[in-house]
Design an enzyme around this catalytic site. Structure first.
Site, PDB file in Angstrom:
ATOM      1  N   ASP A  85       0.830  -1.356  -0.081  1.00 25.92           N
ATOM      2  CA  ASP A  85       0.023  -0.112   0.028  1.00 25.92           C
ATOM      3  C   ASP A  85       0.545   1.341  -0.038  1.00 25.92           C
ATOM      4  O   ASP A  85       0.399   2.237   0.470  1.00 25.92           O
ATOM      5  CB  ASP A  85      -0.954  -0.232   1.212  1.00 25.92           C
ATOM      6  CG  ASP A  85      -2.090  -0.798   1.083  1.00 25.92           C
ATOM      7  OD1 ASP A  85      -2.535  -1.122   0.040  1.00 25.92           O
ATOM      8  OD2 ASP A  85      -2.457  -1.757   1.861  1.00 25.92           O
ATOM      9  N   ASP A 146      -6.825  -4.628  -4.392  1.00 27.06           N
ATOM     10  CA  ASP A 146      -6.459  -3.203  -3.714  1.00 27.06           C
ATOM     11  C   ASP A 146      -5.110  -2.621  -4.389  1.00 27.06           C
ATOM     12  O   ASP A 146      -4.899  -1.678  -4.506  1.00 27.06           O
ATOM     13  CB  ASP A 146      -5.944  -3.362  -2.239  1.00 27.06           C
ATOM     14  CG  ASP A 146      -7.291  -3.880  -1.462  1.00 27.06           C
ATOM     15  OD1 ASP A 146      -7.699  -5.094  -1.974  1.00 27.06           O
ATOM     16  OD2 ASP A 146      -7.624  -3.757  -0.253  1.00 27.06           O
TER      17      ASP A 146
END
Length: 358
Positions: A85, A146
């Site tokens: 991320d 994601d």
């Protein structure tokens, strides 16, 4: 659209108010109050992004000072070795801050983060693992939808630095995702498992209803990630894939315009996920810019109008109520989230810009 102006003003004023009292990074709320983290876990960039967006809209020097402070605090995370991320952390913070101020140390920090993200790539398998932050489960062969949202960091860094490897990592990861995560109907698995050499094992979920369901935030990540990437590279396959996911989302939005936490949950009283609506609305607007298809803009307007009417927070902390962070694990149910807040403000400002540009 008077509601749009009012929503943007309300959000910016709320961010300004919070910037005075928030000394760490807001993550998700509990009983209307934010839980904070000192290092930003995976969501710290979203708070910094809210500060930069609010400063860009208002020009308030206090917001700029807060944004600069928190951008500096994100920089040590550029060395993370197991964090898929890093795009979430550095694009809204260091890259946005560099674009506004020209601060070279922030550009260098974002470049370092991109190299750290690329270093996690499994060259034999063709993917970046979606390293789990929870429990002891082995995640080295698990890929999350994601991660598409983090690849724009690699494409930006490749353009800035001329490092072709960063571009190749992004290309191969998208190729692997499109071949395995996306289903024929335009929905996407949340998680897909691979062998170390890249052979597909099975589709799965971590935060959705079931392996074969359509976790709404995951569909938003898929749409928005692909739309941003398609715009960066003018890639027709990535664009067509974003359109497929967008049509799935539009076709499954409920009458009130606010997504359920999972589109395939049969319970009509299932929790909502306003953050999925905000993320998807931003992706739809990016798609509208690329295609000119009015359906995408109109759908984004409907979602954002619904969110502004039914989910904007007054008294509690945060901007956007009725998000669901992780229902299966009992986290952040019917609460506010840093990413929901960020993408709500981001999408509102994008809609304003789209409207002004015609």
């Amino acid at each position: 659209m008077d509601w749009l102006t009012a929503a943007i003003t309300g959000c910016v004023e709320k961010v300004k108010k919070s910037s005075v009292t928030f000394i760490d990074f807001p993550h998700i709320t509990e009983n209307g109050k934010y839980i904070f983290t000192r290092d930003g876990v995976w969501t710290g960039g979203f708070w910094v992004g809210q500060l930069w967006l609010s400063y860009g809209h208002s020009g308030d020097p206090a917001l700029r000072a807060a944004a600069e402070h928190f951008t500096q605090r994100i920089l040590p995370r550029a060395q993370d070795s197991r964090n898929h991320d890093l795009g979430f952390m550095f694009y809204p913070s260091a890259i946005t801050g560099w674009r506004i101020t020209g601060n070279e140390s922030w550009r260098q920090g974002a470049l370092a983060a991109a190299r750290s993200l690329a270093a996690q790539f499994n060259p034999a398998g063709g993917y970046i693992p979606g390293w789990g932050f929870f429990g002891q489960e082995e995640w080295s062969g698990a890929v999350l939808i994601d991660t598409l949202m983090n690849l724009p960091l690699l494409l930006w860094a490749a353009e800035q630095s001329g490092e072709d490897r960063l571009l190749q990592v992004a290309n191969r990861h998208v190729e692997k995702t499109l071949a395995n995560h996306l289903r024929a109907d335009g929905s996407a698995y949340h998680r897909f498992h691979f062998t170390p050499d890249g052979q597909p094992v099975r589709g799965d979920t971590w935060q959705g209803l079931s392996a074969d369901s359509a976790w709404s935030r995951g569909q938003g990540w898929a749409l928005t990630g692909l739309a941003i990437l398609a715009g960066q590279r003018s890639n027709p396959l990535w664009l067509a894939s974003a359109v497929r996911v967008a049509r799935y989302i539009i076709g499954h939005l409920p009458a009130d315009g606010i997504p359920p936490w999972d589109y395939l949950d049969p319970d009509k009283e299932a929790p909502k996920d306003a953050s999925a609506g905000a993320i998807s609305a931003y992706g739809l607007l990016r798609l509208y810019r690329l295609t000119g298809e009015v359906m995408f803009k109109d759908s984004a307007v409907s979602v954002l109008h619904a969110l502004s009417r039914h989910c904007m927070l007054d008294d509690n902390e945060g901007l956007l109520a009725h998000a669901t962070a992780d229902l299966p694990h009992g986290l952040g149910i019917d609460q506010a989230t840093a990413y929901g807040d960020y993408y709500f403000l981001k999408a509102l400002l994008e809609l304003k810009d789209v409207t002004l540009c015609g």
